[in-house]
Design an enzyme around this catalytic site. Structure first.
Site, PDB file in Angstrom:
ATOM      1  N   SER A 202       0.656  -1.217   0.087  1.00 30.43           N
ATOM      2  CA  SER A 202       0.128  -0.170   0.208  1.00 30.43           C
ATOM      3  C   SER A 202       0.946   1.695  -0.115  1.00 30.43           C
ATOM      4  O   SER A 202       2.270   1.082   0.613  1.00 30.43           O
ATOM      5  CB  SER A 202      -0.837   0.440   0.677  1.00 30.43           C
ATOM      6  OG  SER A 202      -1.756   1.599   1.409  1.00 30.43           O
TER       7      SER A 202
ATOM      8  N   TYR B 220      -2.590   0.712  10.068  1.00 31.37           N
ATOM      9  CA  TYR B 220      -2.583  -0.365   8.886  1.00 31.37           C
ATOM     10  C   TYR B 220      -1.321  -0.458   8.088  1.00 31.37           C
ATOM     11  O   TYR B 220      -0.838  -1.445   7.404  1.00 31.37           O
ATOM     12  CB  TYR B 220      -3.908  -0.386   7.850  1.00 31.37           C
ATOM     13  CG  TYR B 220      -4.246  -0.546   6.619  1.00 31.37           C
ATOM     14  CD1 TYR B 220      -4.181  -1.656   6.073  1.00 31.37           C
ATOM     15  CD2 TYR B 220      -3.052   0.793   5.306  1.00 31.37           C
ATOM     16  CE1 TYR B 220      -4.090  -1.956   5.101  1.00 31.37           C
ATOM     17  CE2 TYR B 220      -3.713   0.119   3.728  1.00 31.37           C
ATOM     18  CZ  TYR B 220      -4.114  -1.606   4.079  1.00 31.37           C
ATOM     19  OH  TYR B 220      -3.365  -1.702   2.868  1.00 31.37           O
TER      20      TYR B 220
ATOM     21  N   LYS C 139       1.822  -3.202   6.667  1.00 30.16           N
ATOM     22  CA  LYS C 139       2.597  -3.578   5.737  1.00 30.16           C
ATOM     23  C   LYS C 139       3.595  -3.348   5.271  1.00 30.16           C
ATOM     24  O   LYS C 139       3.851  -4.109   4.711  1.00 30.16           O
ATOM     25  CB  LYS C 139       1.268  -2.067   4.758  1.00 30.16           C
ATOM     26  CG  LYS C 139      -0.289  -2.782   4.279  1.00 30.16           C
ATOM     27  CD  LYS C 139      -0.348  -4.230   3.519  1.00 30.16           C
ATOM     28  CE  LYS C 139      -1.458  -4.556   3.385  1.00 30.16           C
ATOM     29  NZ  LYS C 139      -1.726  -5.680   2.518  1.00 30.16           N
TER      30      LYS C 139
END
Length: 335
Positions: free
Chosen positions: A124, A148, A152
């Site tokens: 991402s 988040y 990643k």
């Protein structure tokens, strides 16, 4: 080649499954259905006219993964499975580290046990954090702003270490920007459970009457019209990028982080205006104060994808809106 897709019934996974099948790959799907629907499986087989074996499975079950990898003689894995809500990741960080990092480790262990070393990771643009310059290229410092993004990045760091430890590994970490749109059939698209976190499905649900209005969080940014600007990429372009990456890792060893974006920023108002043309309606909207953590603008430098993968995004914002509305209208017909 036999390709395993984790999270294969999700938004990006399902569209990638279609492109892979159309290119002659044999696709095997696993998904725990935490943010996807079983009906997508039948629609994938309807679109492609091909059987796609599906197993409902949490990828943290390493032993079960090993059985599937061996049963289907898998040659490469594309890893989409993971939790993806920025907001939820801040309130439930352990859940996100367990799923996104722990799940990736489990999958790598299963692959190693089966002597499978070709891997594509769904990463991402959130790994970059606050822009020190734009567009983001792959050399931009990695300082994610939320849990988040940290999961990643941590998974990417693990993958880089794995590739360094054993020269048999060939790994691409594809850093997505803002996927939108749907398959031209209208049979598959973005179908989040609960209230959508992303702009396009939220606009779709306002247009269909499922939600009363769209919140616009800030219209006083230093951008072209005051609203936030993002790099929206058609999910079918993104899917084709995965096939290009698969061909690349078949021939190249090591770890490769690669942006998948258009290199063009689009504002909230620009997306709404395009969508109103697609749906022939007016989107009811309310301007709210800015949200903490939202960036005014970010977009990709996609030169590396063009150079290494011979890939670039081809579809424009209007086609994203047209296909998203077709999918939403198809959902409404089938209710």
């Amino acid at each position: 080649m036999n390709i395993l897709l984790t999270g294969g019934l999700g938004f990006i996974g399902s569209h990638t499954a279609v492109v892979l099948a159309e290119q002659g790959y044999q696709v095997v799907l696993v998904d725990n259905l935490c943010n996807s629907e079983i009906e997508t499986h039948a629609n994938l087989e309807l679109i492609t006219g091909k059987e796609m074996p599906f197993h409902e499975l949490d990828i943290r079950h390493t032993t079960a993964l090993v059985r599937i990898l061996k049963e289907y003689q898998v040659d490469a894995v594309i890893h989409f499975a993971g939790l993806k809500s920025v907001a939820e990741s801040s309130t439930e960080p352990l859940k996100y580290y367990d799923n996104n990092v722990g799940g990736t480790i489990s999958l790598l262990e299963a692959m190693k046990a089966c002597d499978i070393y070709h891997f594509i990771f769904s990463s991402s643009a959130t790994v970059y954090g606050v822009p020190q310059y734009l567009p983001y290229d792959e050399d931009h410092p990695l300082v994610p702003m939320n849990t988040y993004g940290k999961t990643k990045l941590q998974a990417e760091e693990i993958l880089q270490d794995v590739a360094r430890s054993d020269s048999r590994w060939s790994i691409a970490a594809l850093r997505y920007f803002n996927p939108a749109g749907a398959h031209e059939s209208g049979l598959i698209g973005e179908l989040p459970k609960g209230v959508p976190n992303n702009l396009m499905p939220y606009v779709c649900q306002v247009a269909s009457g499922k939600l009363p209005y769209l919140n616009i969080f800030g219209d006083d940014y230093d951008t072209k019209d005051g609203t936030g600007e993002r790099d929206y990429i058609h999910v079918m372009d993104l899917a084709e990028g995965h096939v290009a990456a698969l061909r690349f890792i078949e021939k190249n060893i090591g770890f490769y982080p690669i942006n998948l974006g258009t290199g063009i920023s689009c504002s909230v108002y620009e997306l709404i205006n395009a969508f109103e043309k697609s749906a022939n309606c007016t989107i009811v909207k309310k301007v709210q104060s800015r949200r903490s953590g939202d960036l005014p603008i970010y977009f990709a430098c996609a030169d590396k994808a063009k150079d290494l993968l011979a890939w670039h995004a081809k579809r424009d914002l209007q086609s994203m809106c047209d296909s998203s509305w077709k999918f939403q209208a198809n959902l409404a017909k089938n209710l």
